[in-house]
Design a protein around this motif. Structure first.
Motif, mmCIF file in Angstrom:
data_model
loop_
_atom_site.group_PDB
_atom_site.id
_atom_site.type_symbol
_atom_site.label_atom_id
_atom_site.label_comp_id
_atom_site.label_asym_id
_atom_site.label_seq_id
_atom_site.Cartn_x
_atom_site.Cartn_y
_atom_site.Cartn_z
ATOM 1 N N ALA A 80 33.949 -56.540 -78.774
ATOM 2 C CA ALA A 80 33.145 -56.850 -77.586
ATOM 3 C C ALA A 80 34.023 -57.708 -76.677
ATOM 4 C CB ALA A 80 31.874 -57.592 -77.966
ATOM 5 N N ARG A 81 34.330 -57.201 -75.494
ATOM 6 C CA ARG A 81 35.259 -57.883 -74.583
ATOM 7 C C ARG A 81 34.597 -58.113 -73.234
ATOM 8 N NH1 ARG A 81 40.653 -58.232 -74.632
ATOM 9 N NH2 ARG A 81 40.817 -56.712 -76.315
ATOM 10 N N TRP A 82 34.886 -59.275 -72.650
ATOM 11 C CA TRP A 82 34.387 -59.581 -71.310
ATOM 12 C C TRP A 82 35.358 -60.547 -70.651
ATOM 13 C CZ3 TRP A 82 31.997 -61.060 -75.855
ATOM 14 C CH2 TRP A 82 32.069 -62.430 -76.170
ATOM 15 N N MET A 83 35.214 -60.741 -69.361
ATOM 16 C CA MET A 83 36.022 -61.706 -68.625
ATOM 17 C C MET A 83 35.206 -62.977 -68.400
ATOM 18 S SD MET A 83 38.003 -59.243 -65.899
ATOM 19 C CE MET A 83 39.221 -60.485 -65.455
ATOM 20 N N THR A 84 35.907 -64.101 -68.284
ATOM 21 C CA THR A 84 35.220 -65.374 -68.027
ATOM 22 C C THR A 84 34.322 -65.266 -66.807
ATOM 23 O OG1 THR A 84 37.047 -66.635 -68.997
ATOM 24 C CG2 THR A 84 35.556 -67.820 -67.524
ATOM 25 N N GLU A 85 34.796 -64.578 -65.764
ATOM 26 C CA GLU A 85 34.023 -64.455 -64.541
ATOM 27 C C GLU A 85 32.728 -63.672 -64.781
ATOM 28 O OE1 GLU A 85 37.272 -63.970 -64.859
ATOM 29 O OE2 GLU A 85 37.788 -65.878 -63.912
ATOM 30 N N GLU A 86 32.770 -62.693 -65.694
ATOM 31 C CA GLU A 86 31.547 -61.967 -66.025
ATOM 32 C C GLU A 86 30.557 -62.875 -66.750
ATOM 33 O OE1 GLU A 86 32.670 -57.353 -66.669
ATOM 34 O OE2 GLU A 86 33.677 -58.727 -68.048
ATOM 35 N N ALA A 87 31.066 -63.693 -67.675
ATOM 36 C CA ALA A 87 30.182 -64.632 -68.383
ATOM 37 C C ALA A 87 29.520 -65.593 -67.408
ATOM 38 C CB ALA A 87 30.979 -65.402 -69.435
ATOM 39 N N MET A 88 30.240 -65.984 -66.356
ATOM 40 C CA MET A 88 29.712 -66.945 -65.398
ATOM 41 C C MET A 88 28.719 -66.312 -64.419
ATOM 42 S SD MET A 88 33.170 -69.129 -64.507
ATOM 43 C CE MET A 88 32.312 -70.225 -63.371
ATOM 44 N N HIS A 89 29.034 -65.107 -63.950
ATOM 45 C CA HIS A 89 28.235 -64.523 -62.867
ATOM 46 C C HIS A 89 27.225 -63.479 -63.346
ATOM 47 C CE1 HIS A 89 30.772 -66.673 -60.103
ATOM 48 N NE2 HIS A 89 31.857 -66.076 -60.566
ATOM 49 N N THR A 90 27.512 -62.813 -64.445
ATOM 50 C CA THR A 90 26.587 -61.814 -64.998
ATOM 51 C C THR A 90 26.502 -62.018 -66.515
ATOM 52 O OG1 THR A 90 28.414 -60.215 -65.093
ATOM 53 C CG2 THR A 90 26.922 -60.086 -63.191
ATOM 54 N N PRO A 91 25.933 -63.132 -66.961
ATOM 55 C CA PRO A 91 25.943 -63.453 -68.398
ATOM 56 C C PRO A 91 25.262 -62.406 -69.267
ATOM 57 C CG PRO A 91 24.426 -64.887 -67.190
ATOM 58 C CD PRO A 91 25.234 -64.168 -66.169
ATOM 59 N N GLU A 92 24.333 -61.631 -68.690
ATOM 60 C CA GLU A 92 23.678 -60.594 -69.491
ATOM 61 C C GLU A 92 24.667 -59.549 -69.995
ATOM 62 O OE1 GLU A 92 23.530 -59.368 -65.155
ATOM 63 O OE2 GLU A 92 23.181 -61.214 -66.301
ATOM 64 N N VAL A 93 25.806 -59.410 -69.289
ATOM 65 C CA VAL A 93 26.837 -58.459 -69.714
ATOM 66 C C VAL A 93 27.399 -58.850 -71.081
ATOM 67 C CG1 VAL A 93 29.193 -57.668 -69.207
ATOM 68 C CG2 VAL A 93 27.461 -57.690 -67.404
ATOM 69 N N VAL A 94 27.574 -60.146 -71.312
ATOM 70 C CA VAL A 94 28.112 -60.611 -72.594
ATOM 71 C C VAL A 94 27.185 -60.197 -73.734
ATOM 72 C CG1 VAL A 94 28.767 -62.635 -73.949
ATOM 73 C CG2 VAL A 94 29.294 -62.546 -71.497
ATOM 74 N N ALA A 95 25.899 -60.452 -73.585
ATOM 75 C CA ALA A 95 24.938 -60.079 -74.628
ATOM 76 C C ALA A 95 24.900 -58.569 -74.823
ATOM 77 C CB ALA A 95 23.556 -60.610 -74.271
ATOM 78 N N GLN A 96 24.951 -57.813 -73.722
ATOM 79 C CA GLN A 96 24.913 -56.357 -73.822
ATOM 80 C C GLN A 96 26.107 -55.824 -74.598
ATOM 81 O OE1 GLN A 96 24.711 -55.181 -69.718
ATOM 82 N NE2 GLN A 96 22.556 -55.805 -69.479
ATOM 83 N N ARG A 97 27.291 -56.375 -74.339
ATOM 84 C CA ARG A 97 28.491 -55.861 -75.014
ATOM 85 C C ARG A 97 28.535 -56.272 -76.483
ATOM 86 N NH1 ARG A 97 32.682 -56.758 -69.956
ATOM 87 N NH2 ARG A 97 31.630 -55.228 -68.604
ATOM 88 N N ILE A 98 28.062 -57.473 -76.779
ATOM 89 C CA ILE A 98 27.997 -57.883 -78.186
ATOM 90 C C ILE A 98 26.999 -57.008 -78.939
ATOM 91 C CG2 ILE A 98 27.266 -59.726 -79.746
ATOM 92 C CD1 ILE A 98 28.469 -61.729 -77.814
ATOM 93 N N ASN A 99 25.842 -56.792 -78.357
ATOM 94 C CA ASN A 99 24.829 -55.977 -79.024
ATOM 95 C C ASN A 99 25.283 -54.529 -79.179
ATOM 96 O OD1 ASN A 99 22.833 -57.911 -79.596
ATOM 97 N ND2 ASN A 99 22.053 -57.830 -77.497
ATOM 98 N N ALA A 100 25.995 -54.012 -78.172
ATOM 99 C CA ALA A 100 26.512 -52.642 -78.276
ATOM 100 C C ALA A 100 27.535 -52.545 -79.403
ATOM 101 C CB ALA A 100 27.136 -52.215 -76.951
ATOM 102 N N ALA A 101 28.413 -53.562 -79.515
ATOM 103 C CA ALA A 101 29.404 -53.555 -80.592
ATOM 104 C C ALA A 101 28.734 -53.691 -81.948
ATOM 105 C CB ALA A 101 30.405 -54.689 -80.373
ATOM 106 N N ARG A 102 27.703 -54.508 -82.028
ATOM 107 C CA ARG A 102 26.968 -54.660 -83.297
ATOM 108 C C ARG A 102 26.321 -53.351 -83.720
ATOM 109 N NH1 ARG A 102 22.994 -59.633 -82.428
ATOM 110 N NH2 ARG A 102 22.722 -59.558 -84.696
ATOM 111 N N SER A 103 25.826 -52.593 -82.764
ATOM 112 C CA SER A 103 25.174 -51.321 -83.101
ATOM 113 C C SER A 103 26.187 -50.278 -83.568
ATOM 114 C CB SER A 103 24.394 -50.800 -81.886
ATOM 115 O OG SER A 103 25.272 -50.415 -80.845
ATOM 116 N N ARG A 104 27.453 -50.400 -83.104
ATOM 117 C CA ARG A 104 28.485 -49.447 -83.525
ATOM 118 C C ARG A 104 29.124 -49.840 -84.856
ATOM 119 N NH1 ARG A 104 30.277 -50.468 -78.200
ATOM 120 N NH2 ARG A 104 32.095 -51.567 -79.057
#
Length: 343
Positions: free
Chosen positions: A293-317
């Motif tokens: 599950a990969r994201w950029m610091t700027e994504e965590a700051m401005h669109t934090p829901e992306v972090v949860a989505q990518r972690i959950n997607a990786a967990r499902s795979r």
């Protein structure tokens, strides 16, 4: 209508370009002409050398300190506090260029009021510990950290304290001692949560900020900085984080990573080389049975829901195949999981 000069000097999101007034057709034309480079899906950069993040932060800090000096002259009996105190102490705190100067009154009756560009905070006592840094009176660093923890959003507060403790600027015990004197103060429970989440093993501001985002999303916390080896005990990668029960590696990248060592002529080449090396590294991690599950610091700051989505997607795979490698943690080679599952 926006032009190329209106775009940020550092990598920006597609939504950022639209928000600045650039149309989809204009962005496509800029990419086609080579004046803007597409780094990855949804992320772009103006061709040439970006202004380093550290330089942007220092310019913002310098401007804030200039306004703070003026405010201290206008409000005798007050000292710098909260985020302004953080700027004085050079704490790793992100603030807006237009953020209010923050003061606290220490030499006459406690009061709280907001003036144009200045916030004077209320205190229940005038016995506030004060020091002087570069000629400016400010709350002590432990007091400043405690006030920031109480008043800033949890991810910002955690990123600041994580890095400050890691740099030995302040200790968690010193900050906790201040909070113990603020038992009825607004924000204290959140501040105590930040101290509980503190982990000096994290190695960057972005990793700590992301840990705060993950906490707010009510997801399990990754184990920081775990070394990954293949079945022959050959080093593969040092992971930003590892969800050991889920077999998910977490990676937080900063914008500067894609510009390191770049010049006006090599900026695009450097960014593409980093992305290519990143893809090779991720492939080696995934071949051992982990999902990433990969994201950029700027994504965590401005669109934090992306972090949860990518972690959950990786967990499902994940967990569809066994982990075949080894991890080196606390000086020992181990299989997964590393820790008992949290209740």
């Amino acid at each position: 209508m926006a032009t190329l000069t209106d775009l940020p000097l550092t990598p920006f999101r597609y939504a950022d370009a639209l928000g600045l007034g650039l149309s989809r057709q204009q962005l496509r034309h800029l990419v086609g002409s080579g004046r803007v480079v597409r780094l990855r899906r949804g992320w772009y950069a103006a061709a040439g050398v970006a202004l380093p993040e550290g330089e942007r932060w220092e310019l913002t800090r310098r401007h804030h300190l200039q306004r703070l000096r003026e405010a201290l002259l206008d409000h005798p009996g007050c000292v710098a506090s909260h985020a302004s105190g953080g700027m004085v102490h050079d704490l790793p705190l992100v603030i807006s260029p237009h953020a209010d100067v923050e003061l606290v009154r220490v030499e006459d009756a406690p009061s709280s009021r907001r003036l144009p560009g200045v916030t004077i905070h209320h205190t229940d006592t005038i016995d506030v510990p004060v020091t002087t840094v570069d000629g400016m009176r400010t709350t002590t660093i432990a007091q400043t950290c405690a006030d920031i923890l109480r008043t800033r959003r949890l991810p910002h507060a955690l990123a600041m304290l994580d890095e400050a403790v890691r740099a030995s600027t302040v200790t968690a015990r010193e900050v906790r001692a201040v909070l113990d004197t603020q038992r009825r103060w607004v924000g204290r429970p959140r501040a105590l949560q930040v101290i509980d989440l503190l982990d000096e093993r994290r190695e960057s501001w972005g990793e700590a900020y992301s840990a705060g985002v993950i906490h707010l999303a009510e997801l399990p916390q990754p184990i920081p900085q775990v070394e990954l080896y293949d079945e022959q005990f050959r080093f593969v990668a040092r992971l930003d984080g590892l969800l050991d029960h889920e077999q998910v590696a977490t990676e937080c990248d900063g914008q500067g990573k894609y510009r390191l060592g770049a010049t006006a002529e090599t900026g695009e080449q450097v960014a593409r080389s980093v992305l290519a090396a990143e893809a090779v590294r991720q492939g080696r991690i995934e071949r051992l049975g982990l999902e990433v599950a990969r994201w950029m610091t700027e994504e965590a700051m401005h669109t934090p829901e992306v972090v949860a989505q990518r972690i959950n997607a990786a967990r499902s795979r994940a967990l569809s195949r066994p982990f075949t490698g080894w991890v080196r943690w606390e000086g020992e080679f181990r299989r997964l999981p590393l820790l008992p599952r949290a209740e």
